[in-house]
Each structure stands twice: as C-alpha cells, then as structure tokens.
Design a protein around this motif. Structure first.
Motif, short mmCIF file in Angstrom:
data_model
loop_
_atom_site.label_atom_id
_atom_site.label_comp_id
_atom_site.label_asym_id
_atom_site.label_seq_id
_atom_site.Cartn_x
_atom_site.Cartn_y
_atom_site.Cartn_z
N TRP A 5 -7.39 5.87 3.91
CA TRP A 5 -6.03 6.37 3.70
C TRP A 5 -5.97 7.81 4.21
O TRP A 5 -6.80 8.65 3.83
CB TRP A 5 -5.64 6.34 2.22
CG TRP A 5 -4.36 7.07 1.94
CD1 TRP A 5 -3.20 7.02 2.66
CD2 TRP A 5 -4.12 8.00 0.88
NE1 TRP A 5 -2.25 7.86 2.11
CE2 TRP A 5 -2.79 8.48 1.01
CE3 TRP A 5 -4.89 8.48 -0.18
CZ2 TRP A 5 -2.22 9.40 0.14
CZ3 TRP A 5 -4.33 9.40 -1.06
CH2 TRP A 5 -3.01 9.85 -0.90
N ARG A 25 -5.45 2.36 -1.50
CA ARG A 25 -6.71 1.81 -0.99
C ARG A 25 -7.16 0.56 -1.74
O ARG A 25 -8.28 0.10 -1.54
CB ARG A 25 -7.81 2.87 -1.05
CG ARG A 25 -7.51 4.16 -0.28
CD ARG A 25 -8.77 5.04 -0.17
NE ARG A 25 -9.36 5.23 -1.50
CZ ARG A 25 -9.42 6.39 -2.14
NH1 ARG A 25 -8.91 7.49 -1.59
NH2 ARG A 25 -9.97 6.47 -3.33
N SER A 38 -4.78 4.77 11.47
CA SER A 38 -4.73 5.40 10.15
C SER A 38 -3.42 6.12 9.94
O SER A 38 -2.76 6.56 10.89
CB SER A 38 -5.91 6.36 9.97
OG SER A 38 -5.90 7.38 10.97
N ARG A 84 0.95 3.86 -3.16
CA ARG A 84 0.63 5.27 -2.92
C ARG A 84 1.61 6.20 -3.61
O ARG A 84 1.25 7.27 -4.09
CB ARG A 84 0.66 5.55 -1.42
CG ARG A 84 0.18 6.93 -1.05
CD ARG A 84 0.74 7.39 0.29
NE ARG A 84 1.97 8.16 0.09
CZ ARG A 84 3.13 7.87 0.61
NH1 ARG A 84 3.28 6.79 1.36
NH2 ARG A 84 4.18 8.64 0.37
N SER A 115 0.83 -1.20 0.00
CA SER A 115 0.00 0.00 0.00
C SER A 115 0.87 1.25 0.00
O SER A 115 0.59 2.23 -0.72
CB SER A 115 -0.92 0.00 1.22
OG SER A 115 -1.69 1.18 1.28
N GLY A 164 -2.79 2.79 3.26
CA GLY A 164 -4.18 2.57 3.60
C GLY A 164 -4.32 1.46 4.62
O GLY A 164 -3.48 0.56 4.70
#
Length: 366
Positions: free
Chosen positions: A185, A176, A194, A168, A164, A199
């Motif tokens: 996210w 996500r 978080s 990103r 992830s 995510g």
C-alpha cells in the motif's frame, strides 16, 4: 489521485433485504508505515504478509428502509446496530460511524438500509494484532457484496480494489487485508501499479523460500494498548525524525522488493527486525513519548537472537504497534522453531498464549 473511479455511476437495482458474511485477515507489515495525512494517506509505502488464522468474521444484514428516497440529503444518517462477539458494543460505534461518514460519497446506498453488524475475532481485540485491519476490511467486503447485488456490472478485480480503497478510509492497514499473500500500500516507483488509494498484491514473482511463510504470534499482553495507533500516527506530524523515517521506509521497501524476488533470507531477517525496532524508536522519540513494548517483549527478542546464532536459523521477529511479538520463519524450520517457542518463549506470554499462523490469501466469502 483519481477517486472518481469509485463513485457509483450506474442505476441501482432495488433489493429489500440482503445478508453477507466475510472472513478477512489481519496482516503484519514487513516494512512499516507510521504517520499519515488526510484522508488516510500514508506518508510512506508499506508491504505486509497477509495472515490466515488471525481473522475477523463479519455478517451484515441489510434491510431496506421505508421511504428512504424521501429523506433529505442534509438529514440522512447511517442506521446500524453493532454486535461484537455476541454483545452489543456501543463503545465501538463511533469509529464505525466515522468510517461510514468517510465512505458515504462512494457508497450512497448505505443510507437506504438499516444494517445489523455482527463481528467476531479469532484473536484478542486491541492487543497489537491488527484488529482494525481485519474488522474494517470485512465491513468493506460486505458493502461491496451489497453493491454487486444492486449493480451487477462490477468485476471481481474492481470489487477488491474498491474494497481496499474503502477499508483504507477506516484504517490504513485495512487496505492490505483484502488480498494476499504479500500486499503493498502506497505509491512507490519500484512497485508497478502501486497506489496511495488502495493496496495491491506484490506484482512480482516471489522466491520459493518465502512461500507458506510462518508467523507465530506471542501474546505478551492481551490487554488494550495504552496508546492507540491513531494517536501514535498523529505524533509523527511534528516528529523530529519524521522526514528521515519516511525516506528510509521507502528505501527499505525497494530493498525488500528485491529481497523477496531473490530469496536473500539473511537480508530479509535483518531488514524486518530493523523495521520493527525503528517503528518503536519513533514512539520512544515522539513528544509525548511512549513505550508499547513490555519487559517480556525484550526477553523474547533476546532469546530469538540467541537461538538464531546458536542454530544458524533464519528465525526473526517483528512487532506491530503493541507488545506482542510476531516470530517469522520459513516453513522448513517449522518443527524446530515451534519446539523452541513452546519450551523457551511461551513462558513470557500471558497465560503461555501464542497463535500459530501462516501467510494467507486474503478475504473469503462465507
């Protein structure tokens, strides 16, 4: 932000060849992000449904280069060929090359291999379904499969987290697309665990009304968008309403977290549609301004509103950065809503084309 956790710190095993295939989904944001800073950090937190049928399947074949360890670190290049739906796509390579440049610090082994990437989508490319999300998350999962082969100590949780994180760096929404059915996210005080870096699955129990939620994607325009999401995000830097929007989105995510747990579907409908229209309002009020909706997008929205009022339905719409309409509804309404789409809405789609989807659970190794 601690990115050191994603650096390769162990001795890596020697492997001459490897091949991995992953199917990773697109996703549709319920609370949107629009605007980001470097390196690919969202200005507000977001939450999305992971999709199931709208996905990318990517295979990467890795071949160890001869004498790769002798190449100077100042003269290293990532060597890859890219095929999309069976055809070599040179025009896609700069974006993927930039992605590799961003992740090379965390995946130094990519310099040691020649990569052949074969990818295909189950939906039209660049038409407002998040193809960059599914495409870059698939590449990230293939990289992590290789890393697992040459470093056996990696846990499944770490692999998903780093995938992830890597995804990103290519596309914010791709962070996500590793897990599901709901992924957050962005660092947010209402969402435990978080992070701006990757995510996470929505960490709280979701009310049963949102289980197996349905998403019919009405393909109003299957062509490429006139304005890319990258350009749109950049226009938020000097946007007159940017700071208010970022605050609003974070407030809406706190509301959405409560809605999802309590099963308040009427509030869900209202918030999801408001978020969609706010996203496009940011486009309408940027400078330069632009419109990604089409006349048939508005026709569909008005038809949905009429149907909902006449049938006391919980159908609603959302929009991504494009003209296509995502029609969201609970599974209990599936039969009636699909009949409505077929008889009343499909005529507003290009070639009457729409995709029936449902929430999914993230990446699958094939």
């Amino acid at each position: 932000m601690n990115t050191d956790q994603f650096l390769v710190k162990s001795e890596l095993k020697h492997i001459d060849t490897a091949s991995f295939t992953w199917q990773t989904p697109s996703n549709i944001a319920l609370v949107k992000y629009w605007g980001k800073s470097n390196p690919q950090i969202s200005k507000n937190a977001s939450i999305s449904f992971t999709l199931n049928n709208c996905h990318t399947i990517t295979t990467i074949d890795f071949s160890k280069k001869q004498n790769s360890e002798l190449v100077s670190e100042f003269n290293r290049t990532v060597d890859f060929d890219l095929f999309f739906e069976g055809k070599q796509k040179e025009e896609f390579k700069p974006k993927i090359a930039e992605f590799f440049r961003r992740v090379e610090e965390y995946c130094p082994y990519i310099f040691d291999y020649k990569m052949t990437i074969n990818s295909e989508n189950s939906f039209p490319h660049s038409s407002g379904i998040a193809s960059s999300a599914s495409g870059l998350s698939a590449i990230a999962m293939c990289l992590m499969s290789l890393e697992k082969e040459i470093n056996a100590d990696l846990s499944a949780d770490f692999i998903n987290k780093k995938a992830s994180f890597l995804a990103r760096l290519g596309s914010g929404s791709a962070s996500r697309s590793i897990e599901g059915p709901l992924v957050v996210w962005g660092k947010h005080p209402a969402i435990e665990g978080s992070s701006d870096l990757f995510g996470i699955q929505f960490p709280y129990k979701v009310h049963s009304v949102f289980e197996n939620y349905q998403d019919a994607i009405l393909l109003v325009d299957e062509g490429e968008k006139q304005v890319s999401s990258t350009i749109g995000h950049n226009l938020m830097h000097n946007h007159p309403f940017a700071e208010s929007r970022f605050l609003q989105a974070n407030e809406n995510l706190a509301k959405m977290a409560k809605i999802l747990q309590e099963g308040d579907i009427k509030s869900f409908v209202n918030l999801v549609e408001s978020e969609a229209l706010t996203l496009h309002a940011m486009m309408l009020t940027s400078n330069p301004y632009f419109i990604l909706m089409k006349p048939n997008t508005l026709e569909i929205i008005n038809k949905i509103w009429e149907y909902r009022q006449e049938n006391n339905s919980n159908i609603c719409f959302t929009l991504d950065a494009g003209a296509n309409v995502h029609v969201l509804f609970p599974e209990s309404e599936k039969l009636n809503v699909l009949q409505f789409i077929d008889s009343q809405l499909s005529k507003f789609c290009q070639k009457n084309h729409y995709i029936c989807d449902t929430v999914g659970f993230g990446a699958k190794k094939l």
